[in-house]
Design an enzyme around this catalytic site. Structure first.
Site, short mmCIF file in Angstrom:
data_model
loop_
_atom_site.label_atom_id
_atom_site.label_comp_id
_atom_site.label_asym_id
_atom_site.label_seq_id
_atom_site.Cartn_x
_atom_site.Cartn_y
_atom_site.Cartn_z
N LYS A 49 0.84 -1.20 0.00
CA LYS A 49 0.00 0.00 0.00
C LYS A 49 0.87 1.26 0.00
O LYS A 49 0.58 2.25 -0.68
CB LYS A 49 -0.94 -0.02 1.22
CG LYS A 49 -2.01 -1.10 1.12
CD LYS A 49 -2.75 -1.31 2.43
CE LYS A 49 -3.68 -2.52 2.34
NZ LYS A 49 -4.31 -2.85 3.64
N GLN A 93 -4.17 -1.37 10.08
CA GLN A 93 -4.13 -2.70 9.43
C GLN A 93 -4.70 -3.76 10.37
O GLN A 93 -4.31 -3.88 11.52
CB GLN A 93 -2.66 -3.02 9.06
CG GLN A 93 -2.48 -4.31 8.30
CD GLN A 93 -3.13 -4.30 6.91
OE1 GLN A 93 -3.06 -3.31 6.18
NE2 GLN A 93 -3.76 -5.40 6.54
N ASP A 116 -10.75 3.16 4.44
CA ASP A 116 -11.03 1.72 4.32
C ASP A 116 -12.53 1.47 4.15
O ASP A 116 -12.94 0.39 3.75
CB ASP A 116 -10.58 1.01 5.62
CG ASP A 116 -9.30 0.20 5.42
OD1 ASP A 116 -8.99 -0.13 4.27
OD2 ASP A 116 -8.63 -0.09 6.44
#
Ligand code: NAD
Length: 287
Positions: A49, A93, A116
């Site tokens: 990412k 994460q 997200d």
């Protein structure tokens, strides 16, 4: 003839387009990564990412935290990033250590920086078909793959195997919207579904988001079905480790009209959508 939907290529075009838009800006979108502990897969995902940020010109900051960090210390960091004007997206994460509540973490992130798309406000907006929130990256990436392959879902029967909050559930909510290219008929199947095969065999589009390597075989498909493989499973054979999907590609591919490969299908799109969401967040801040 089976067509491969090349997620790697489509994602690369999206990244290039983002790069050219970001180059023209005087200030840059910013994305903060928070990673707790030493899970190798999580570190690998964050690395990919961050690479995406670097390629597109998104400013990124990383916070690698000890496994034993307290929940409060993590929430304090998120609050700080919520107020940081250089940061437009915050990604924590997953998975988190057991002593930290994932629900509290997600709800502490400002919904306007929740790139997200996991915050209840954004989940609600996705369900309502509102476009001013953030769609969760994996389902959003699947939509974009289908669009790029020019697959109109109107009236098609989509069967989704898996009902997780990050893939299965939001994907169904997005595909069922009364909008061009969507308007699908959606069936969810999961670990408690009776006669899973029967449901899957009725699918015009079968989405596998289960987390079991090679779960979907030829016997699940109706001829000409479109198959979207979300799975990322590490398998080891003859001392070699490789990533495979939830679909047994070799078994099914000559029976489908379209199929996404693993790797190189949904995975790269998830990252591309994260970058797009960060850019969108930046633009919304500038409004
Ligand atoms: P999850 O474990 O949260 O959910 C799995 C779902 O599969 C559950 O709803 C469960 O009911 C269902 N399931 C499990 N066993 C089943 C069975 N025997 N029969 C029918 N249904 C069954 O997983 P998730 O987070 O949704 O991820 C699913 C897969 O997708 C994993 O392989 C994950 O690594 C992968 N994934 C990939 C991406 C990407 O970017 N490509 C993103 C997220 C997840």
């Amino acid at each position: 003839m089976t067509e491969l939907i090349d997620g790697k290529q489509i994602a690369s075009e999206i990244r290039l387009s983002l790069k050219s838009k970001i180059e023209k800006l005087t200030s840059k979108p910013g994305l903060a990564f928070i990673l707790i502990g030493n899970d190798p897969a999580s570190h690998a995902y964050v690395k990919m990412k961050k690479k995406g940020c670097l390629e597109t010109g998104i400013h990124s900051e990383s916070f690698f935290l000890d496994q034993n960090i307290t929940e409060q210390e993590l929430l304090d960091l998120i609050q700080k990033l919520n107020k940081d004007p250089k940061i437009h997206g915050i990604l924590v994460q997953q998975p988190l250590p057991n002593h930290i509540s994932s629900k509290k973490v997600i709800e502490t992130i400002n919904a306007k920086k929740d790139v997200d798309g996991f915050h209840p406000i954004n989940v609600g907006k996705a369900l309502l078909g509102e476009e001013d929130g953030f769609f969760p990256c994996t389902p959003f990436g699947i939509l974009r793959l289908l669009k790029a392959a020019n697959i109109d879902l109107t009236g098609k029967h989509v069967v989704i195997i898996g009902r997780s909050n990050i893939v299965g559930k939001p994907l169904g909510a997005m595909l069922i919207q009364k909008k061009p290219f969507l308007n699908a008929t959606v069936t969810y199947v999961h670990s408690k579904t009776k006669d899973l095969h029967m449901h899957c065999k009725m699918a015009d589009v079968l989405v596998a988001a289960i987390g079991i390597a090679h779960f979907v075989k030829k016997s699940f498909l109706k001829p000409g079905a479109i198959v979207i493989d979300v799975g990322i499973n590490r398998v080891t054979s003859e001392e070699k480790s490789r990533i495979v999907g939830d679909v047994d590609f070799d078994d099914v591919h000559d029976m489908c009209s379209y199929i996404t490969p693993v790797p190189g299908g949904v995975g790269p799109m998830t990252i591309a959508m994260l970058l797009e969401n960060t850019y969108k967040s930046f633009l919304m801040t500038c409004d």
